[in-house]
Design a protein around this motif. Structure first.
Motif, mmCIF file in Angstrom:
data_model
loop_
_atom_site.group_PDB
_atom_site.id
_atom_site.type_symbol
_atom_site.label_atom_id
_atom_site.label_comp_id
_atom_site.label_asym_id
_atom_site.label_seq_id
_atom_site.Cartn_x
_atom_site.Cartn_y
_atom_site.Cartn_z
ATOM 1 N N CYS B 64 0.786 20.515 32.530
ATOM 2 C CA CYS B 64 1.743 21.466 33.106
ATOM 3 C C CYS B 64 2.679 20.777 34.110
ATOM 4 N N ASP B 65 2.114 19.870 34.914
ATOM 5 C CA ASP B 65 2.942 19.202 35.934
ATOM 6 C C ASP B 65 3.845 18.128 35.330
ATOM 7 N N THR B 66 3.269 17.293 34.470
ATOM 8 C CA THR B 66 3.978 16.094 34.023
ATOM 9 C C THR B 66 4.750 16.299 32.723
ATOM 10 N N MET B 67 4.154 16.968 31.780
ATOM 11 C CA MET B 67 4.845 17.164 30.500
ATOM 12 C C MET B 67 5.801 18.353 30.568
ATOM 13 N N ALA B 68 5.282 19.492 31.017
ATOM 14 C CA ALA B 68 6.116 20.705 31.046
ATOM 15 C C ALA B 68 6.948 20.801 32.317
ATOM 16 N N LYS B 69 6.502 20.117 33.365
ATOM 17 C CA LYS B 69 7.169 20.134 34.686
ATOM 18 C C LYS B 69 7.290 21.554 35.242
ATOM 19 N N ALA B 72 2.455 25.056 37.240
ATOM 20 C CA ALA B 72 1.917 26.420 37.303
ATOM 21 C C ALA B 72 0.393 26.457 37.380
ATOM 22 N N ILE B 73 -0.270 25.327 37.169
ATOM 23 C CA ILE B 73 -1.742 25.347 37.118
ATOM 24 C C ILE B 73 -2.324 24.582 38.315
ATOM 25 N N LYS B 74 -3.278 25.187 38.958
ATOM 26 C CA LYS B 74 -3.985 24.547 40.080
ATOM 27 C C LYS B 74 -5.485 24.685 39.844
ATOM 28 N N MET B 75 -6.246 23.736 40.365
ATOM 29 C CA MET B 75 -7.699 23.847 40.305
ATOM 30 C C MET B 75 -8.162 24.613 41.540
ATOM 31 N N ILE B 76 -9.107 25.510 41.327
ATOM 32 C CA ILE B 76 -9.549 26.354 42.435
ATOM 33 C C ILE B 76 -11.056 26.630 42.284
#
Lengths: 300, 110
Positions: B64-69, B72-76
């Motif tokens: 989500c961060d690198t490919m889609a930029k 939106a996703i976080k670990m919790i």
């Protein structure tokens, strides 16, 4: 092996677990499903004990979605991590002795053809690099030379992953592993070239960081194996445990390895091209239209 | 306690790239729902996590961060999620899924 085997027996529906009911009612059996629909249908693969972040699991997940007719498919495997996931799919799975998976698949494929005639029943071998290139090497190569009509997929994590990290024939030269502390002294085996020499009709390399390509490659390999001959896919599926790849960097590693030594390659024999074009309507292999001839200047 | 992925509906439902659904090593863990986004007035549907199946690898975060930029996703931590989807409360429809959100600690605990 048909749509019937995933239907409920009369009166038993209400006793079946939710996952099973979802799979029968909303699974891919008997439908055309693609990776673009992932997350919207019940998959054949269920929960499994593979490590968190395992690229091999992702590849297996994609491969199973890509099977053209999952209800008419049997998978064959051998010892190795992959069988822990493959066996958790609602597709018949044959677990051979170590290394005999291509021998088992040869007999199975022939038997299915005798039993079901022209009705396609797909046999797909999924085994690790150790099972395919080392311990199963003899049976793999002979099945190719005999042009047995099934697909062989190597899940290449470049190590014996679930026995502690011994080098395999597919490990890169110089790689230092827990059980190969001096580094591997020989080159990675060129199984792609061997597959071509042995007469495989379709040979491809793939990395799971491109799901659509994985889908395309698996579909073509399984379809070609129905009638033309042996097909071989070599997939890089890293072992994040033995190669100490942080789980959130697994796809980054896949991209690096793809650029380094696992670029996408695809070999399709002429017979296979013709078969895909005529039987399944593939347009990629149609003869290219001849370029328009250069205008000939009028002689004055 | 352990980490699970959590998707920001507001961000996801404005992009709807669905990349994360194709990269999770676990089957039927990152699901997609049309109604979870559009019912809240967003343009598209959204991906969401069946937290009882998530192994916490964070591979989807990288996608989500690198490919889609989209970020939106976080670990919790799972006990910090007041509401989440779990497999038993997910329903399949023709081309989407519908999830009834609940307190995952109570559902998984049961």
């Amino acid at each position: 092996m048909s749509l019937d085997y995933v239907k409920f027996s009369g009166g038993f529906e209400k006793f079946m677990p939710k996952e099973y009911r979802d799979m029968v009612e909303h699974g891919p059996f008997g439908k055309k499903i693609s990776v673009s629909q992932m997350g919207s249908f019940k998959e054949i693969l269920e929960e499994h004990p593979m490590c968190a972040g395992c690229a091999m699991t992702l590849f297996i997940r994609l491969a199973i979605i890509a099977f053209p007719n999952p209800e008419d498919t049997i998978t064959v495997g051998t010892a190795g991590c992959g069988r822990l996931a493959i066996s958790q799919a609602a597709i018949p799975f044959v677990y051979g002795n170590y290394g005999d998976q291509n021998g088992v698949a040869s007999g199975l494929s022939r038997g299915l053809r005798l039993r079901f005639g022209d009705k396609p029943k797909d046999v797909v071998v999924m085994a690790g690099d150790g099972g395919t290139a080392d311990i199963g090497f003899q049976q793999v190569l002979h099945s190719w030379f005999r042009k047995e009509r099934f697909t062989t997929i190597m899940l290449d994590n470049e190590v014996y992953g679930n026995t502690g990290g011994q080098e395999s024939g597919m490990t890169n030269r110089g790689a230092v592993l827990k059980m190969a502390p001096l580094g591997k002294k020989f080159e990675k085996m060129d199984m792609l070239q061997m597959a071509k020499v042995a007469g495989c009709a379709y040979v491809a390399t793939v990395v799971p960081n491109n799901p659509r390509r994985v889908e395309s490659v698996i579909k073509k390999a399984v379809l070609i194996a129905r009638e033309v001959g042996s097909t071989y896919i070599q997939a890089y599926t890293s072992c994040n445990i033995e190669y100490a790849i942080p789980t959130d960097k697994v796809m980054e590693d896949a991209k690096t390895v793809e650029n380094d030594r696992y670029q996408f390659t695809e070999y399709v024999s002429d017979e296979a091209k013709q078969y895909l074009t005529e039987r399944y309507g593939y347009k990629d292999y149609l003869p290219k239209a001849a370029a328009p001839a250069a205008a000939i200047p009028n002689k004055a | 306690m352990y980490l699970v992925a959590n998707i920001d509906v507001e961000i996801c439902a404005s992009k709807s790239c669905k990349l994360c659904t194709q990269y999770c090593p676990e089957a039927n863990t990152i699901q997609y729902s049309e109604t979870m986004g559009t019912d809240k007035g967003y343009k598209y549907g959204t991906a969401y996590i069946a937290v009882d199946r998530c192994k916490g690898c964070a591979l989807c975060v990288w996608v989500c961060d690198t490919m889609a930029k989209n970020n939106a996703i976080k670990m919790i931590m799972i006990d910090q999620l007041p509401l989440a989807a779990v497999t038993d409360n997910i329903r399949y429809e023709e081309k989407t899924t519908v999830a009834v959100l609940s307190n995952p600690m109570i559902v998984i605990g049961n």
